[in-house]
Write a protein that holds these residues in place. Sequence first.
Motif, PDB file in Angstrom:
ATOM      1  N   LEU A 248     -12.589  17.847   3.001  1.00  0.00           N
ATOM      2  CA  LEU A 248     -12.437  19.273   3.290  1.00  0.00           C
ATOM      3  C   LEU A 248     -13.722  19.791   3.924  1.00  0.00           C
ATOM      4  N   ILE A 249     -13.610  20.874   4.675  1.00  0.00           N
ATOM      5  CA  ILE A 249     -14.769  21.488   5.325  1.00  0.00           C
ATOM      6  C   ILE A 249     -14.933  22.908   4.804  1.00  0.00           C
ATOM      7  N   TRP A 250     -16.129  23.227   4.321  1.00  0.00           N
ATOM      8  CA  TRP A 250     -16.402  24.575   3.827  1.00  0.00           C
ATOM      9  C   TRP A 250     -16.712  25.490   5.005  1.00  0.00           C
TER      10      TRP A 250
ATOM     11  N   ILE B  43     -12.614  30.802   0.638  1.00  0.00           N
ATOM     12  CA  ILE B  43     -12.109  30.107  -0.554  1.00  0.00           C
ATOM     13  C   ILE B  43     -11.195  28.959  -0.134  1.00  0.00           C
ATOM     14  N   ILE B  44     -11.430  27.767  -0.711  1.00  0.00           N
ATOM     15  CA  ILE B  44     -10.600  26.593  -0.459  1.00  0.00           C
ATOM     16  C   ILE B  44      -9.656  26.403  -1.646  1.00  0.00           C
ATOM     17  N   VAL B  45      -8.404  26.252  -1.357  1.00  0.00           N
ATOM     18  CA  VAL B  45      -7.425  25.953  -2.410  1.00  0.00           C
ATOM     19  C   VAL B  45      -7.030  24.494  -2.259  1.00  0.00           C
TER      20      VAL B  45
ATOM     21  N   GLU C  54      -4.965  21.584  -4.198  1.00  0.00           N
ATOM     22  CA  GLU C  54      -4.007  21.368  -5.289  1.00  0.00           C
ATOM     23  C   GLU C  54      -3.896  22.668  -6.091  1.00  0.00           C
ATOM     24  N   THR C  55      -4.335  22.676  -7.330  1.00  0.00           N
ATOM     25  CA  THR C  55      -4.222  23.895  -8.142  1.00  0.00           C
ATOM     26  C   THR C  55      -5.584  24.547  -8.384  1.00  0.00           C
ATOM     27  N   THR C  56      -6.603  24.104  -7.659  1.00  0.00           N
ATOM     28  CA  THR C  56      -7.963  24.584  -7.896  1.00  0.00           C
ATOM     29  C   THR C  56      -8.471  25.403  -6.708  1.00  0.00           C
ATOM     30  N   ARG C  57      -8.981  26.616  -6.994  1.00  0.00           N
ATOM     31  CA  ARG C  57      -9.663  27.416  -5.982  1.00  0.00           C
ATOM     32  C   ARG C  57     -11.149  27.076  -6.038  1.00  0.00           C
ATOM     33  N   MET C  58     -11.754  26.877  -4.871  1.00  0.00           N
ATOM     34  CA  MET C  58     -13.140  26.409  -4.825  1.00  0.00           C
ATOM     35  C   MET C  58     -13.977  27.281  -3.908  1.00  0.00           C
ATOM     36  N   ILE C  59     -15.194  27.597  -4.383  1.00  0.00           N
ATOM     37  CA  ILE C  59     -16.177  28.344  -3.605  1.00  0.00           C
ATOM     38  C   ILE C  59     -17.479  27.545  -3.622  1.00  0.00           C
ATOM     39  N   PHE C  60     -18.040  27.326  -2.441  1.00  0.00           N
ATOM     40  CA  PHE C  60     -19.280  26.553  -2.328  1.00  0.00           C
ATOM     41  C   PHE C  60     -20.399  27.472  -1.838  1.00  0.00           C
ATOM     42  N   ALA C  61     -21.596  27.281  -2.422  1.00  0.00           N
ATOM     43  CA  ALA C  61     -22.759  28.090  -2.069  1.00  0.00           C
ATOM     44  C   ALA C  61     -24.017  27.229  -2.203  1.00  0.00           C
ATOM     45  N   PRO C  62     -25.146  27.686  -1.633  1.00  0.00           N
ATOM     46  CA  PRO C  62     -26.396  26.935  -1.777  1.00  0.00           C
ATOM     47  C   PRO C  62     -26.849  26.868  -3.236  1.00  0.00           C
TER      48      PRO C  62
ATOM     49  N   LEU D 195     -21.025  34.966  -0.585  1.00  0.00           N
ATOM     50  CA  LEU D 195     -20.555  34.652  -1.939  1.00  0.00           C
ATOM     51  C   LEU D 195     -19.892  35.868  -2.562  1.00  0.00           C
ATOM     52  N   TRP D 196     -20.517  37.066  -2.473  1.00  0.00           N
ATOM     53  CA  TRP D 196     -19.944  38.264  -3.076  1.00  0.00           C
ATOM     54  C   TRP D 196     -18.593  38.587  -2.457  1.00  0.00           C
ATOM     55  N   GLY D 197     -18.471  38.369  -1.164  1.00  0.00           N
ATOM     56  CA  GLY D 197     -17.209  38.643  -0.509  1.00  0.00           C
ATOM     57  C   GLY D 197     -16.091  37.753  -1.041  1.00  0.00           C
ATOM     58  N   ASN D 198     -16.372  36.467  -1.309  1.00  0.00           N
ATOM     59  CA  ASN D 198     -15.357  35.548  -1.856  1.00  0.00           C
ATOM     60  C   ASN D 198     -15.063  35.847  -3.311  1.00  0.00           C
ATOM     61  N   LEU D 199     -16.084  36.259  -4.089  1.00  0.00           N
ATOM     62  CA  LEU D 199     -15.857  36.571  -5.497  1.00  0.00           C
ATOM     63  C   LEU D 199     -14.932  37.772  -5.653  1.00  0.00           C
ATOM     64  N   LYS D 200     -14.978  38.715  -4.722  1.00  0.00           N
ATOM     65  CA  LYS D 200     -14.108  39.881  -4.788  1.00  0.00           C
ATOM     66  C   LYS D 200     -12.635  39.508  -4.577  1.00  0.00           C
ATOM     67  N   LYS D 201     -12.368  38.391  -3.913  1.00  0.00           N
ATOM     68  CA  LYS D 201     -10.995  37.963  -3.642  1.00  0.00           C
ATOM     69  C   LYS D 201     -10.360  37.245  -4.839  1.00  0.00           C
ATOM     70  N   LEU D 202     -11.133  36.963  -5.849  1.00  0.00           N
ATOM     71  CA  LEU D 202     -10.587  36.235  -6.996  1.00  0.00           C
ATOM     72  C   LEU D 202      -9.667  37.125  -7.818  1.00  0.00           C
TER      73      LEU D 202
END
Length: 216
Positions: A176-178, A182-184, A186-194, A209-216
């Motif tokens: 996968l490429i970040w 947010i990457i989904v 299978e059944t796992t949502r994933m967020i990658f950061a430094p 990061l804050w922008g992706n956390l708001k989408k959770l």
Amino acid sequence: MENQVTNNANALRLFFTEDVFLVADKSVKIQPEVQMEPVLEVAANLGSPEVPAIQNTENEQISEKKIPNLVKEYPENAEKAPVAEEPVAEKVFKFLGGNKKSVLILVNDKNNDVSTEQGRELLRKIVKAVELATPDFALLNYASYAGTNFIELHQFFKPQLLLAFGVNTADLNLDLIWQHEIIVHETTRMIFAPELHQLDGDLNAKKSLWGNLKKL
């Protein structure tokens, strides 16, 4: 008349005064009184006395019994039973938290249990922003388990949400490429950061990061 035959050696010298020579007559063969036996046979007879052979009655009894055929015959077209694969031992991880809400947080710091003081403070803010308490998540320092892939992590933690700081998709053996979204998988949502300490000083990365956390 007296007997003139005598065997007396002194009397015989009076009559036989001339020298007498004995000549061997090879034409006459005199058989020896004692019959000579071959030397080899005598030597053999002088050897150690023969020990009577011990008859192994046990072996004879075994040979008399009929030994069953222990080789089991199979038909040529018999199907082979499938060989069961040995189960792979599940990897065990040492982590912080309770993982009640199936949230896995990965950090990557070789020098600290979690991160520096600045990195730990940033993590407390992130956890508070998504309304998580310590019993809700599992915090794992990936530096202690380098080379562990996503399948092994998922088998143990079964995360519905994965927050990775300083760990990328290649480390987890994910194709996968970040792209800061947010990457989904299978059944796992994933967020990658430094890594947390680096993230604390990177304003653009924190905004992403804050922008992706708001989408959770």
